[in-house]
Write an enzyme that holds these catalytic residues in place. Structure first.
Site, mmCIF file in Angstrom:
data_model
loop_
_atom_site.group_PDB
_atom_site.id
_atom_site.type_symbol
_atom_site.label_atom_id
_atom_site.label_comp_id
_atom_site.label_asym_id
_atom_site.label_seq_id
_atom_site.Cartn_x
_atom_site.Cartn_y
_atom_site.Cartn_z
ATOM 1 N N ARG A 150 31.162 37.723 24.025
ATOM 2 C CA ARG A 150 31.826 38.208 22.879
ATOM 3 C C ARG A 150 33.507 38.873 23.771
ATOM 4 O O ARG A 150 33.008 39.990 24.901
ATOM 5 C CB ARG A 150 31.472 38.868 22.106
ATOM 6 N N TRP A 163 41.861 37.380 36.899
ATOM 7 C CA TRP A 163 42.845 36.248 36.643
ATOM 8 C C TRP A 163 44.127 35.991 37.809
ATOM 9 O O TRP A 163 43.881 35.034 38.556
ATOM 10 C CB TRP A 163 43.242 36.112 35.329
ATOM 11 N N SER A 212 42.253 26.832 34.176
ATOM 12 C CA SER A 212 42.901 26.597 33.162
ATOM 13 C C SER A 212 42.092 26.864 31.783
ATOM 14 O O SER A 212 42.262 28.050 30.884
ATOM 15 C CB SER A 212 44.072 26.229 33.091
ATOM 16 N N HIS A 215 39.578 29.497 32.020
ATOM 17 C CA HIS A 215 39.991 31.069 31.168
ATOM 18 C C HIS A 215 40.068 30.563 29.368
ATOM 19 O O HIS A 215 39.769 31.661 29.290
ATOM 20 C CB HIS A 215 41.395 30.743 31.867
ATOM 21 N N ARG A 247 47.337 34.203 21.844
ATOM 22 C CA ARG A 247 46.521 33.548 23.346
ATOM 23 C C ARG A 247 47.401 32.034 23.340
ATOM 24 O O ARG A 247 47.364 31.529 24.424
ATOM 25 C CB ARG A 247 45.362 33.756 22.980
ATOM 26 N N CYS A 354 33.837 44.268 33.716
ATOM 27 C CA CYS A 354 32.279 45.231 32.716
ATOM 28 C C CYS A 354 31.859 44.000 33.217
ATOM 29 O O CYS A 354 31.519 43.479 33.267
ATOM 30 C CB CYS A 354 33.839 44.168 31.154
ATOM 31 N N CYS A 357 30.896 40.749 30.868
ATOM 32 C CA CYS A 357 32.361 40.091 31.387
ATOM 33 C C CYS A 357 31.383 39.241 32.793
ATOM 34 O O CYS A 357 32.084 38.053 32.710
ATOM 35 C CB CYS A 357 33.433 40.503 31.331
#
Length: 428
Positions: A150, A163, A212, A215, A247, A354, A357
């Site tokens: 999250r 990225w 992509s 992502h 986004r 993180c 992540c």
């Protein structure tokens, strides 16, 4: 606004939505909550191999199990009873856990036993990913249900660097072709980029679209499970429409958002295709989802096979035969490049600052890598004997857990899109 057919495919968005949201998603969720699929072994302490990086995210939601202020998490209590002697030790430990992100490895005694036995059921053969050494003392089991993916607040230059490194150095893209929206004012609306993308072979185009799509999927999870309220009494997570629109909205992203979402559907088709292809490996009577609980193991294997048969029944599968179909020598070279690029991306995940992540990034890249391994091993899978070991083709427990959880994330993204669509329609 994302409708109709997908490039390089015979499938359309509506067919995927109906199939995923009403048939596959509910069953898959049930499978991923079982003991076999909820524990993933990961080494979150590996140093970044590409640049010096000590910048761990200091926010508590980056922790793999944030330590609530009103109670000490089981992870600390069960790891060592000695802290119960002095309360102030606990407070310090809790603060440290908050700051650096303590992995929640609070596994019960029974689970630890089962986990030890899982390792004995594992064979190591990994091709598309730089897999963690799961025998390393720093690798530990994480309960994925206790550490959901999250929004963590991890963004800005550090996240952008990850990225950017993935797209600029690992997507076969020449330096002089700028990614859409990557360079601010000089951007030509992606015209040069899409002209380049159209001109490359289907494999390189697919590689870019998979990354992509991954992502996009991750960004949907962050928008759907956003921290909406953070008070001393409670934390509330839920969909953040503004974040989602920034986004993916067509106007705000100058046309990029819908393309990203189509790439998510492309990723879905690739991973779904892998599941339909790997059925013979799981169908063998000798294969079991081994946790030590016989009745539950048998029940989960039945559910797993039901999901794989469902995947196989999908009417408009991606045809991967167009991949690497040209000159044998050229095809082999391209396949090897594909593999190395993907391996590199899996290594970049060790640079994510993180921990939460990093956990989900590692799991999702390993899952996609496993899907690619399956698609490129079709001949080996067809030759698997009904009984005895499958020497030609093997999946480790890590790969199996990653494959299904990664597909679970993409499946969740497709489901969340329906939710965002409904919210936006109601706002009009």
């Amino acid at each position: 606004q994302v409708t109709g057919y997908l490039d390089d495919c015979t499938c359309d968005v509506e067919t995927i939505d109906a199939f995923n949201n009403y048939k596959l998603f509910p069953r898959l969720n049930e499978l991923l909550e079982s003991d076999y699929f909820r524990y993933y072994k990961v080494n979150l302490q590996k140093p970044c191999p590409f640049w010096d990086d000590n910048s761990h995210c200091g926010m508590r939601d980056c922790a793999v199990q944030p330590c609530p202020s009103d109670e000490v998490p089981d992870g600390i209590r069960s790891a060592s009873y000695k802290y119960s002697e002095e309360a102030n030790n606990l407070a310090e430990e809790c603060e440290e856990a908050k700051r650096l992100g303590a992995v929640d490895d609070s596994l019960s005694k029974e689970t630890r036993q089962a986990v030890l036995q899982w390792a004995q059921h594992d064979d190591s053969s990994d091709s598309f990913c730089e897999a963690d050494d799961i025998h390393s003392p720093e690798a530990e089991y994480v309960d994925l249900l206790l550490n959901p993916e999250r929004y963590t607040g991890y963004k800005g230059p550090d996240a952008w660097k990850i990225w950017n490194s993935i797209y600029e150095e690992n997507c076969f893209k020449p330096q002089n072709v700028k990614r859409p929206l990557a360079s601010g004012r000089e951007d030509d609306g992606g015209h040069t980029f899409y002209k380049w993308l159209k001109g490359v072979c289907v494999e390189k185009r697919a590689f870019y679209r998979l990354i992509s799509g991954l992502h996009a999927s991750i960004n949907i999870h962050l928008s759907a499970r956003y921290l909406l309220q953070d008070t001393w009494s409670e934390k509330k997570w839920g969909p953040n429409i503004t974040e989602f629109q920034q986004r993916f909205d067509e106007v705000l992203t100058r046309g990029e958002g819908p393309r990203r979402l189509k790439n998510l559907y492309f990723l879905y088709l690739i991973e779904l295709r892998a599941l339909s292809k790997v059925l013979p490996f799981f169908e063998r009577p000798g294969f079991q989802l081994y946790t030590g609980n016989k009745s539950q193991d048998a029940e989960m294997k039945n559910l797993l096979l039901e999901i794989l048969h469902l995947a196989k029944s999908f009417p408009l599968h991606f045809d991967e035969n167009s991949f690497f179909a040209g000159n044998k020598k050229e095809a082999a070279k391209l396949k090897e490049e594909f593999r190395l690029h993907f391996k590199n991306i899996s290594k970049i995940m060790d640079c994510v600052g993180c921990f939460k992540c990093r956990l989900w990034g590692k799991l999702q890249t390993q899952g996609l890598g496993t899907a690619l391994k399956i698609l490129f091993s079709e001949n080996l899978i067809e030759k698997i004997p009904e009984s005895g070991p499958s020497y030609g083709f093997q999946l480790t427990r890590q790969e199996i857990v990653a494959l299904f959880n990664a597909f679970g994330r993409v499946s969740t993204s497709v489901k969340e899109l329906e939710n965002f669509r409904n919210i936006l329609q109601n706002m009009r």
